[in-house]
Design an enzyme around this catalytic site. Structure first.
Site, PDB file in Angstrom:
ATOM      1  CB  CYS A   5      -1.312   1.028   6.104  1.00  0.00           C
ATOM      2  SG  CYS A   5      -0.839  -0.077   4.736  1.00  0.00           S
TER       3      CYS A   5
ATOM      4  CD  GLU B 171      -1.776   4.172   3.279  1.00  0.00           C
ATOM      5  OE1 GLU B 171      -2.736   4.872   2.987  1.00  0.00           O
ATOM      6  OE2 GLU B 171      -1.548   3.065   2.597  1.00  0.00           O
TER       7      GLU B 171
ATOM      8  CB  CYS C 203      -5.823  -1.013   5.229  1.00  0.00           C
ATOM      9  SG  CYS C 203      -4.265  -1.392   5.291  1.00  0.00           S
TER      10      CYS C 203
ATOM     11  CG  HIS D 157      -2.014  -0.956   1.105  1.00  0.00           C
ATOM     12  ND1 HIS D 157      -2.775  -1.298   2.170  1.00  0.00           N
ATOM     13  CD2 HIS D 157      -2.233  -2.003   0.239  1.00  0.00           C
ATOM     14  CE1 HIS D 157      -3.702  -2.119   1.786  1.00  0.00           C
ATOM     15  NE2 HIS D 157      -3.193  -2.755   0.634  1.00  0.00           N
TER      16      HIS D 157
END
Length: 170
Positions: free
Chosen positions: A91, A62, A88, A60
């Site tokens: 993360c 992040e 999420c 992801h």
């Protein structure tokens, strides 16, 4: 936030074009987007590695942002992350562990518990709500790019590249 959206355009997993920018003292220290780890095949090239409805071949935005900071030895303590989508839960745990103190997201994606978890962890969580003037400014900024200069640079780079290829002995 505009930078996070520009970074998102580099995403190599077309299931969600996500981007993030890590900032300290109003300076960008790392960026990341949804995509495969360096050296691995990208979803857009080979397809998605799906497991339980999620593409597990992708990091992801992040994650990629804090990993880029780690790769280059940049401290993340006390930073702000601007992200196109709220992180999420997985993360978010990593952002908490990295010492990030503020998350600014354009919108929440799937997990609505993010705000509550941030509150418990002492992280400021904000949804970025741009006003019309900001969006107009952004639109004007990209509409008024010096396209002639870009064309000159591209032609010069092409000529330079062609000259270097011609200089390679066979």
């Amino acid at each position: 936030m505009a930078m996070a959206h520009m970074v998102a355009e580099r995403s190599t997993c077309d299931r969600l074009l996500g981007g993030a920018v890590l900032v300290r003292d109003k300076r960008i220290i790392a960026t990341g987007y949804n995509g495969s780890p360096s050296g691995m095949d990208h979803c857009n090239d080979i397809g998605h590695l799906m497991e339980e409805g999620h593409c597990i071949g992708t990091l992801h935005a992040e994650e990629n942002t804090v990993l880029q900071a780690a790769l280059f030895g940049v401290a993340t303590q006390g930073t702000t992350i601007y992200t196109t989508y709220a992180p999420c839960y997985h993360c978010l745990k990593k952002l908490i562990a990295c010492g990030i103190t503020r998350i600014v997201a354009m919108q929440v994606y799937r997990d609505t518990k993010v705000r509550d978890v941030c509150l418990k962890a002492g992280i400021r969580f904000e949804i970025f709500n741009p006003d019309g003037a900001w969006l107009d400014h952004l639109s004007d900024m990209f509409k008024n790019l010096p396209r002639e200069a870009q064309t000159e640079v591209k032609q010069a780079e092409k000529s330079k590249h062609t000259a270097s290829l011609n200089a390679i002995p066979e």
